[in-house]
Design a protein around this motif. Structure first.
Motif, mmCIF file in Angstrom:
data_model
loop_
_atom_site.group_PDB
_atom_site.id
_atom_site.type_symbol
_atom_site.label_atom_id
_atom_site.label_comp_id
_atom_site.label_asym_id
_atom_site.label_seq_id
_atom_site.Cartn_x
_atom_site.Cartn_y
_atom_site.Cartn_z
ATOM 1 N N ARG A 1 0.820 -1.212 0.000
ATOM 2 C CA ARG A 1 0.000 0.000 0.000
ATOM 3 C C ARG A 1 0.857 1.267 0.000
ATOM 4 N N VAL A 2 1.781 1.342 0.952
ATOM 5 C CA VAL A 2 2.564 2.563 1.118
ATOM 6 C C VAL A 2 3.502 2.783 -0.072
ATOM 7 N N ALA A 3 3.960 1.699 -0.701
ATOM 8 C CA ALA A 3 4.819 1.841 -1.877
ATOM 9 C C ALA A 3 4.102 2.613 -2.981
ATOM 10 N N VAL A 4 2.798 2.319 -3.184
ATOM 11 C CA VAL A 4 2.041 3.034 -4.212
ATOM 12 C C VAL A 4 1.679 4.442 -3.739
ATOM 13 N N GLU A 5 1.347 4.581 -2.469
ATOM 14 C CA GLU A 5 1.026 5.908 -1.944
ATOM 15 C C GLU A 5 2.230 6.850 -2.095
ATOM 16 N N LEU A 6 3.426 6.313 -1.863
ATOM 17 C CA LEU A 6 4.632 7.108 -2.044
ATOM 18 C C LEU A 6 4.842 7.437 -3.529
ATOM 19 N N PHE A 7 4.560 6.453 -4.385
ATOM 20 C CA PHE A 7 4.626 6.648 -5.841
ATOM 21 C C PHE A 7 3.705 7.806 -6.247
ATOM 22 N N GLU A 8 2.474 7.792 -5.718
ATOM 23 C CA GLU A 8 1.513 8.851 -6.039
ATOM 24 C C GLU A 8 2.032 10.221 -5.612
ATOM 25 N N LYS A 9 2.539 10.293 -4.379
ATOM 26 C CA LYS A 9 2.990 11.584 -3.853
ATOM 27 C C LYS A 9 4.153 12.132 -4.673
ATOM 28 N N MET A 10 5.117 11.249 -5.000
ATOM 29 C CA MET A 10 6.309 11.698 -5.702
ATOM 30 C C MET A 10 6.053 11.991 -7.181
ATOM 31 N N SER A 11 4.978 11.390 -7.742
ATOM 32 C CA SER A 11 4.683 11.592 -9.166
ATOM 33 C C SER A 11 3.536 12.567 -9.401
ATOM 34 N N GLY A 12 2.867 12.972 -8.318
ATOM 35 C CA GLY A 12 1.745 13.892 -8.451
ATOM 36 C C GLY A 12 0.518 13.251 -9.079
ATOM 37 N N THR A 13 0.325 11.960 -8.802
ATOM 38 C CA THR A 13 -0.830 11.242 -9.350
ATOM 39 C C THR A 13 -1.815 10.886 -8.248
ATOM 40 N N GLU A 14 -2.997 10.418 -8.649
ATOM 41 C CA GLU A 14 -4.036 10.027 -7.693
ATOM 42 C C GLU A 14 -4.707 8.748 -8.179
ATOM 43 N N MET A 15 -4.615 7.692 -7.347
ATOM 44 C CA MET A 15 -5.220 6.404 -7.690
ATOM 45 C C MET A 15 -6.068 5.902 -6.527
ATOM 46 N N VAL A 16 -6.863 4.876 -6.774
ATOM 47 C CA VAL A 16 -7.793 4.367 -5.766
ATOM 48 C C VAL A 16 -7.238 3.089 -5.142
ATOM 49 N N TYR A 17 -7.148 3.092 -3.836
ATOM 50 C CA TYR A 17 -6.638 1.946 -3.079
ATOM 51 C C TYR A 17 -7.731 0.904 -2.857
ATOM 52 N N VAL A 18 -7.422 -0.371 -3.189
ATOM 53 C CA VAL A 18 -8.340 -1.489 -2.968
ATOM 54 C C VAL A 18 -7.668 -2.471 -2.008
ATOM 55 N N PRO A 19 -8.170 -2.600 -0.769
ATOM 56 C CA PRO A 19 -7.518 -3.470 0.222
ATOM 57 C C PRO A 19 -7.815 -4.953 0.019
ATOM 58 N N TYR A 20 -6.825 -5.788 0.356
ATOM 59 C CA TYR A 20 -6.964 -7.251 0.303
ATOM 60 C C TYR A 20 -6.399 -7.852 1.576
ATOM 61 N N LYS A 21 -6.783 -9.100 1.880
ATOM 62 C CA LYS A 21 -6.278 -9.781 3.058
ATOM 63 C C LYS A 21 -4.806 -10.140 2.906
ATOM 64 N N SER A 22 -4.347 -10.329 1.660
ATOM 65 C CA SER A 22 -2.952 -10.681 1.428
ATOM 66 C C SER A 22 -2.560 -10.276 0.013
ATOM 67 N N ASN A 23 -1.273 -10.172 -0.238
ATOM 68 C CA ASN A 23 -0.808 -9.817 -1.570
ATOM 69 C C ASN A 23 -1.102 -10.882 -2.631
ATOM 70 N N PRO A 24 -0.955 -12.189 -2.326
ATOM 71 C CA PRO A 24 -1.311 -13.186 -3.339
ATOM 72 C C PRO A 24 -2.761 -13.060 -3.819
ATOM 73 N N LEU A 25 -3.677 -12.733 -2.907
ATOM 74 C CA LEU A 25 -5.072 -12.552 -3.311
ATOM 75 C C LEU A 25 -5.226 -11.328 -4.200
ATOM 76 N N ALA A 26 -4.479 -10.274 -3.889
ATOM 77 C CA ALA A 26 -4.521 -9.065 -4.713
ATOM 78 C C ALA A 26 -3.957 -9.336 -6.100
ATOM 79 N N VAL A 27 -2.890 -10.132 -6.174
ATOM 80 C CA VAL A 27 -2.284 -10.465 -7.467
ATOM 81 C C VAL A 27 -3.256 -11.255 -8.338
#
Length: 316
Positions: free
Chosen positions: A158-184
């Protein structure tokens, strides 16, 4: 005299317990699902400990709440060294800044034993996304703010993308999952557009052309994907993001048992099979003393808190 006798007695008991450790199966708790980095790492280590001690090592998944369910379980376990916690920066450094009512204390409720690995992540997208580079992704995200979605089943993702957004000046929507394999799984299926996630769960999908990789989160290229640029060189100068795994037990463990477990796990980390798993998953072995892990974790608590604050993430 009675107090001195009691201290000496407890020391001798702890030393005797450590010398006979382990004399029954060890359970390693992980806060993610099977197939995750923590799962694979714990299983690889467990095989080597079984070879050395003759005792079984059981890896048990208690996924959910960004590792909080597993953390709370271990925090409440008997501090005898037979319930251990292979976990990440998610539970021990990030959750205190992301969750308002954390059901455990990442410092007081655990006995630090050793750091295990440090690793980096891949920026991956669904192949259908019309962006073939980091710079193209930034252009696409800026063109339609709030349209692109990213999945995350850990604080790192989550924070890796949030940092990406802040440093690039972009805005995306966060979708939470119980684990990364499920998100993949959903990323492959097109339910979300992108992730920045550990190589364990993303690289196999990239190699099978089910995901498209745009960059690596380290400042130097990864030997596992040598043709892939870093996110920093491909569009966001200075971007760097890493994750780590470490070993803890419940608070209250005696020093002699902690020392014995530390020795067993560091020995396992040196074995060829474990080193191969670590390297193949874009990580590096990084062990420590129990005190070394304690110092490292305190520094990470501050670092993650600053990253989360800078990214504008509010605790939930």
């Amino acid at each position: 005299m009675k107090a001195q006798f009691l201290i000496a007695f407890l020391f001798i008991c702890g030393l005797a317990q450590a010398q006979s450790y382990p004399n029954k199966p060890i359970t390693i708790i992980i806060g993610s699902t099977p197939g995750s980095t923590s799962d694979g790492l714990a299983r690889a280590i467990g095989v080597e400990i079984t070879k050395e001690t003759g005792q079984a090592v059981i890896v048990e998944s208690k996924a959910g709440a960004f590792g909080g369910i597993a953390a709370q379980y271990v925090a409440n376990a008997k501090p005898d060294g037979y319930t251990l916690f292979v976990t990440t920066n998610t539970t021990q450094a990030a959750n205190p800044h992301l969750i308002k009512k954390l059901p455990y204390d990442p410092i007081k409720d655990f006995s630090p034993i050793t750091k295990l690995v440090q690793g980096y992540m891949l920026l991956v997208t669904n192949p259908a996304l019309k962006a073939n580079s980091v710079s193209e992704l930034i252009v696409l995200a800026k063109k339609e703010p709030g349209k692109l979605t990213f999945g995350a089943g850990s604080s790192s993702a989550r924070v890796a993308v949030e940092l990406f957004e802040k440093m690039s000046g972009t805005e995306m929507v966060y979708v939470p999952y119980k684990s990364n394999p499920l998100a993949v799984i959903d990323l492959v299926g097109g339910q979300v557009d992108l992730m920045i996630v550990d190589l364990t769960t993303s690289l196999p999908q990239v190699k099978n052309d089910k995901l498209k990789a745009l960059g690596v989160s380290s400042l130097t290229k990864s030997p596992l994907v040598p043709t892939l640029p870093t996110i920093a060189s491909a569009g966001i100068p200075g971007y760097e993001f890493s994750h780590w795994n470490a070993l803890y037990g419940p608070s209250g463990m005696d020093a002699a048992t902690i020392k014995r477990i530390n020795e067993l796990f560091i020995s396992a980390m040196k074995k060829p099979a474990v080193k191969k798993f670590v390297e193949e998953n874009g990580m590096e072995v990084s062990t420590s003393t129990p005190d070394g892990l304690s110092v490292f974790q305190n520094a990470e608590l501050k670092r993650w808190g600053q990253i989360i604050k800078d990214a504008g993430i509010q605790p939930e």
